[in-house]
Enzyme design. Structure first.
Site, PDB file in Angstrom:
ATOM      1  N   LEU A  65       0.837  -1.205   0.000  1.00  0.00           N
ATOM      2  CA  LEU A  65       0.000   0.000   0.000  1.00  0.00           C
ATOM      3  C   LEU A  65       0.871   1.254   0.000  1.00  0.00           C
ATOM      4  O   LEU A  65       2.057   1.193   0.309  1.00  0.00           O
ATOM      5  CB  LEU A  65      -0.916  -0.041   1.228  1.00  0.00           C
ATOM      6  N   PRO A  66       0.268   2.407  -0.348  1.00  0.00           N
ATOM      7  CA  PRO A  66       1.090   3.612  -0.486  1.00  0.00           C
ATOM      8  C   PRO A  66       1.821   4.018   0.804  1.00  0.00           C
ATOM      9  O   PRO A  66       3.011   4.300   0.765  1.00  0.00           O
ATOM     10  CB  PRO A  66       0.079   4.685  -0.899  1.00  0.00           C
ATOM     11  N   THR A  96       6.368   0.743   2.165  1.00  0.00           N
ATOM     12  CA  THR A  96       7.360   1.522   2.909  1.00  0.00           C
ATOM     13  C   THR A  96       6.607   2.451   3.852  1.00  0.00           C
ATOM     14  O   THR A  96       5.872   3.334   3.390  1.00  0.00           O
ATOM     15  CB  THR A  96       8.240   2.360   1.967  1.00  0.00           C
ATOM     16  N   LYS A 171      15.207   0.268   4.873  1.00  0.00           N
ATOM     17  CA  LYS A 171      14.626   0.809   3.639  1.00  0.00           C
ATOM     18  C   LYS A 171      14.740   2.339   3.618  1.00  0.00           C
ATOM     19  O   LYS A 171      15.047   2.940   2.587  1.00  0.00           O
ATOM     20  CB  LYS A 171      13.160   0.373   3.535  1.00  0.00           C
ATOM     21  N   LYS A 246       7.286  11.189   0.530  1.00  0.00           N
ATOM     22  CA  LYS A 246       6.790  10.516   1.748  1.00  0.00           C
ATOM     23  C   LYS A 246       7.946   9.821   2.477  1.00  0.00           C
ATOM     24  O   LYS A 246       8.124   9.979   3.680  1.00  0.00           O
ATOM     25  CB  LYS A 246       5.731   9.485   1.363  1.00  0.00           C
TER      26      LYS A 246
HETATM   27  P1  NAD Z   1       0.885   2.691  -6.135  1.00  0.00           P
HETATM   28  O1  NAD Z   1       0.244   3.946  -5.688  1.00  0.00           O
HETATM   29  O2  NAD Z   1       1.149   2.441  -7.570  1.00  0.00           O
HETATM   30  O3  NAD Z   1       0.040   1.421  -5.582  1.00  0.00           O
HETATM   31  C1  NAD Z   1      -0.642   1.398  -4.361  1.00  0.00           C
HETATM   32  C2  NAD Z   1      -1.977   0.690  -4.602  1.00  0.00           C
HETATM   33  O4  NAD Z   1      -2.654   0.554  -3.358  1.00  0.00           O
HETATM   34  C3  NAD Z   1      -2.914   1.470  -5.538  1.00  0.00           C
HETATM   35  O5  NAD Z   1      -3.313   0.637  -6.605  1.00  0.00           O
HETATM   36  C4  NAD Z   1      -4.078   1.855  -4.648  1.00  0.00           C
HETATM   37  O6  NAD Z   1      -5.319   1.887  -5.325  1.00  0.00           O
HETATM   38  C5  NAD Z   1      -4.040   0.740  -3.623  1.00  0.00           C
HETATM   39  N1  NAD Z   1      -4.708   1.065  -2.369  1.00  0.00           N
HETATM   40  C6  NAD Z   1      -4.637   2.207  -1.638  1.00  0.00           C
HETATM   41  N2  NAD Z   1      -5.383   2.092  -0.525  1.00  0.00           N
HETATM   42  C7  NAD Z   1      -5.925   0.856  -0.552  1.00  0.00           C
HETATM   43  C8  NAD Z   1      -6.794   0.139   0.319  1.00  0.00           C
HETATM   44  N3  NAD Z   1      -7.232   0.680   1.468  1.00  0.00           N
HETATM   45  N4  NAD Z   1      -7.152  -1.119  -0.009  1.00  0.00           N
HETATM   46  C9  NAD Z   1      -6.706  -1.678  -1.156  1.00  0.00           C
HETATM   47  N5  NAD Z   1      -5.891  -1.059  -2.033  1.00  0.00           N
HETATM   48  C10 NAD Z   1      -5.506   0.195  -1.724  1.00  0.00           C
HETATM   49  O7  NAD Z   1       2.250   2.594  -5.292  1.00  0.00           O
HETATM   50  P2  NAD Z   1       3.501   1.626  -5.587  1.00  0.00           P
HETATM   51  O8  NAD Z   1       4.483   2.339  -6.421  1.00  0.00           O
HETATM   52  O9  NAD Z   1       3.002   0.273  -5.965  1.00  0.00           O
HETATM   53  O10 NAD Z   1       4.132   1.571  -4.108  1.00  0.00           O
HETATM   54  C11 NAD Z   1       3.578   0.792  -3.058  1.00  0.00           C
HETATM   55  C12 NAD Z   1       4.527   0.848  -1.860  1.00  0.00           C
HETATM   56  O11 NAD Z   1       5.810   0.342  -2.257  1.00  0.00           O
HETATM   57  C13 NAD Z   1       4.780   2.275  -1.344  1.00  0.00           C
HETATM   58  O12 NAD Z   1       4.873   2.232   0.060  1.00  0.00           O
HETATM   59  C14 NAD Z   1       6.109   2.659  -1.978  1.00  0.00           C
HETATM   60  O13 NAD Z   1       6.792   3.624  -1.209  1.00  0.00           O
HETATM   61  C15 NAD Z   1       6.826   1.308  -2.014  1.00  0.00           C
HETATM   62  N6  NAD Z   1       7.820   1.143  -3.080  1.00  0.00           N
HETATM   63  C16 NAD Z   1       7.597   1.519  -4.368  1.00  0.00           C
HETATM   64  C17 NAD Z   1       8.579   1.332  -5.337  1.00  0.00           C
HETATM   65  C18 NAD Z   1       8.379   1.729  -6.786  1.00  0.00           C
HETATM   66  O14 NAD Z   1       9.372   1.721  -7.544  1.00  0.00           O
HETATM   67  N7  NAD Z   1       7.178   2.075  -7.217  1.00  0.00           N
HETATM   68  C19 NAD Z   1       9.800   0.736  -4.983  1.00  0.00           C
HETATM   69  C20 NAD Z   1       9.985   0.335  -3.665  1.00  0.00           C
HETATM   70  C21 NAD Z   1       9.001   0.529  -2.721  1.00  0.00           C
END
Ligand code: NAD
Length: 296
Positions: A65-66, A96, A171, A246
């Site tokens: 999740l975000p 994260t 992280k 964030k």
């Molecule tokens: P994203 O915003 O693409 O995906 C998050 C998903 O969670 C979205 O599809 C959203 O609709 C869903 N969501 C939000 N609230 C929800 C709920 N209550 N129930 C169900 N679904 C819900 O973000 P991301 O890039 O996939 O990142 C996710 C996590 O991973 C974050 O914490 C980010 O910091 C971490 N991260 C991302 C990357 C990257 O390269 N994108 C790399 C490492 C870590």
């Protein structure tokens, strides 16, 4: 083979869930965005109608999740999963989030007899797609050994960082360094090209010299230098600038609590805030390059 509930099918979660399907796991997927749930279902998962629906019968729950707010809501909120999960189940939070939030969820999980790991990742969307993520794990060794086959289906390196929340701490240190590398690379690319250097030539010289780093290897922020980088695709994420901001906020919070000095992290956070103020929080974090390019 274990049944897995996957909550949060965004840029990272969807490809991670796909790799679980490929490895033979039974997956129930849930996201607030119906389109990604339907997409995963078309590839063999069960489309769940809520997080609780996804988790019923699941041996393990994975959340991607975000931010901490969504993770706390998912596990501890009104309809929170921890109250519904039978004892002995496994929870892996790969988002994260603040170490303090992770510790709260760990404590609640332990009170419900649920085994939990914080297991944030590094490697970006490319690593998620190719199943080569790095997992930084916090929690009990015995729980990690239980979770290892599941993590191995999505990643290549699995590090046990230590105690509950240690994965999140590692992280945050990593992303502090990543942000500084990204901003430094963007600054150097802008200076060189402004002075007349060819962007490709400069990028290659620095990549093979003492300034070489992960950003120059895989994620050059200058458009056109690397065909596959977000910079060459209109800064489509990838890893959103808003998420990097964030993480840098969490770095400052953690540093404050620890009495640590993080001046580079503070500057990086402020540069990303400027980017967000320009309405670019939804672009890839390499769009920080735009702060160094004349916009006319
Ligand atoms: P994203 O915003 O693409 O995906 C998050 C998903 O969670 C979205 O599809 C959203 O609709 C869903 N969501 C939000 N609230 C929800 C709920 N209550 N129930 C169900 N679904 C819900 O973000 P991301 O890039 O996939 O990142 C996710 C996590 O991973 C974050 O914490 C980010 O910091 C971490 N991260 C991302 C990357 C990257 O390269 N994108 C790399 C490492 C870590």
């Amino acid at each position: 083979m274990a049944r897995i509930a996957f909550i949060g099918l965004g840029n990272m979660g969807l490809p991670m869930a796909r790799n679980l399907l490929k490895a033979g796991y039974t997956v129930s997927g849930f996201d607030l965005v119906q389109a990604v749930v339907t997409q995963l279902a078309s590839e063999g998962a069960r489309a769940a109608t809520s997080a609780r629906d996804a988790a019923q019968d699941a041996d393990a729950v994975i959340s991607m999740l975000p931010a901490g707010r969504q993770v706390e809501d998912l596990y501890l909120g009104e309809d929170g999963l921890l109250a519904a999960l039978p004892a002995g189940r496994l929870v892996l939070d790969c988002s994260t989030i603040a170490p303090a939030t992770a510790r709260r969820v760990h404590r609640a999980a332990a009170a419900h007899g649920v085994a939990m790991l914080d297991a944030p990742v590094s490697g970006g969307t490319a690593g998620a797609a190719s199943g080569s993520l790095t997992f930084m794990v916090g929690g009990a060794t015995v729980t990690l050994e239980k979770a290892r086959p599941i993590l191995a289906a999505m990643g290549r390196n699995i590090f046990h960082a230590g105690f509950e929340s240690a994965g999140q701490l590692a992280k945050l240190c990593n992303n502090l360094l990543l942000a500084v590398q990204m901003i430094g690379t963007a600054e150097a690319m802008a200076l060189g090209t402004r002075c007349g250097l060819d962007a490709d030539v400069l990028a290659e010289i620095m990549r093979q010299s003492s300034g070489g780093n992960w950003v120059l290897e895989r994620y050059n922020p200058w458009p056109g230098v690397q065909a596959n980088s977000p910079a060459s695709h209109g800064y489509q994420p990838g890893f959103m600038a808003g998420l990097m901001a964030k993480d840098l906020g969490l770095v400052q919070e953690t540093a404050l609590q620890a009495g640590a000095a993080t001046p580079m992290g503070s500057l990086a956070l402020n540069l990303y805030r400027l980017l967000l103020q320009q309405g670019l929080g939804g672009q890839d974090f390499s769009a920080v390059q735009k702060l160094f390019i004349d916009q006319q």
